[in-house]
Design an enzyme around this catalytic site. Structure first.
Site, PDB file in Angstrom:
ATOM      1  N   CYS A  82      -4.561  -6.761  -8.336  1.00 44.15           N
ATOM      2  CA  CYS A  82      -3.537  -6.516  -9.365  1.00 44.15           C
ATOM      3  C   CYS A  82      -2.223  -6.115  -8.697  1.00 44.15           C
ATOM      4  O   CYS A  82      -2.105  -5.008  -8.160  1.00 44.15           O
ATOM      5  CB  CYS A  82      -4.047  -5.419 -10.306  1.00 44.15           C
ATOM      6  N   CYS A  85      -0.621  -2.902  -9.928  1.00 41.91           N
ATOM      7  CA  CYS A  85      -1.418  -1.751  -9.484  1.00 41.91           C
ATOM      8  C   CYS A  85      -1.007  -1.344  -8.076  1.00 41.91           C
ATOM      9  O   CYS A  85      -0.810  -0.153  -7.788  1.00 41.91           O
ATOM     10  CB  CYS A  85      -2.909  -2.082  -9.493  1.00 41.91           C
TER      11      CYS A  85
END
Length: 184
Positions: A82, A85
Site C-alpha cells: 500500500c 501506508c
C-alpha cells in the site's frame, strides 16, 4: 447541425454526466460508510467500546486488543504493498519514539496471503522501523473494523472506547493532534 456544435454538445454532456456521477458516488459512499458500522466508520468520533480482535506478534503469540486497554491505543492498519501506508509510516515511527511510553501503538499488518511475515520483517528492517507490528493473518481485525481500504487509523481511549478513526494518510502533525487528544 455542424460537426463542431455536435462535438461541443457531446463534451458538455459528458462533463455533466461525470459531475453527476461523482456527486452520486460520494453521497452513496458516505451513506454506506455510516450505515455499515457507525461506531467505526472512517473519520468518525465515537465513545463506543472498541471491538476486540486477535492478531499475532512477531514471535507468533496471539495478542488481543483488549489486553492493551488501560493506556491510550493507536491502531494503524497497513500493508507493504500500500503506497499511502508506506508514506505515513515515518510519522508513526516518529510518534512511537515520542509517545511510546504513554501510548500503545499497534501497527496491524494485513498479512493475508498477499504478503508474508518474512517480507514484512525485511521491509521494516530496511526502513529502520521499530514500532510494534502485529499480523492480522486471518483478517479478523479487518473484519471487525469493517476495513475496505487502508491505511486506516483508530484511536482508542484508555478505557477501551473509540475516540476517533481516520481513513487515509496521516501527516505527522495530524497524527500528533490525534495522540494529544487521547492523552489529555
Amino acid at each position: 447541425m455542424n460537426r463542431k456544435l455536435v462535438t461541443v454538445l457531446l463534451i458538455v454532456a459528458l462533463i455533466a454526466l461525470l459531475i453527476v456521477a461523482s456527486v452520486w458516488y460520494n453521497n452513496l459512499k458516505e451513506e454506506y460508510d455510516g450505515a455499515a458500522n457507525p461506531g467505526i466508520s472512517a473519520g468518525s468520533t465515537s465513545s463506543e467500546a472498541a471491538p476486540d480482535f486477535t492478531v499475532y506478534d512477531s514471535e507468533g503469540n496471539s495478542v488481543n486488543l483488549s489486553d492493551k486497554f488501560g493506556k491510550p491505543i493507536v491502531i494503524n492498519f497497513w500493508a507493504t504493498w500500500c503506497g499511502p501506508c508506506k508514506v505515513e509510516l515515518p510519522a508513526f515511527e516518529a510518534m512511537y519514539d515520542k509517545y511510546g511510553e504513554d501510548v500503545e501503538f499497534m501497527m496491524v499488518n494485513m498479512t493475508n496471503g498477499r504478503e508474508t511475515e518474512d517480507g514484512v520483517k525485511e521491509f521494516l528492517s530496511r526502513q529502520g522501523h521499530e514500532f510494534p507490528v502485529y499480523y492480522d493473518k486471518d483478517m479478523s481485525a479487518a473484519v471487525v473494523y469493517n476495513l475496505r481500504t487502508i491505511p486506516r487509523s483508530v484511536f482508542i481511549n484508555a478505557d477501551g472506547s473509540i475516540s476517533n478513526t481516520h481513513m487515509g494518510v496521516l501527516s505527522e502533525d495530524a497524527l500528533e493532534a490525534y495522540i494529544e487528544n487521547l492523552i489529555k
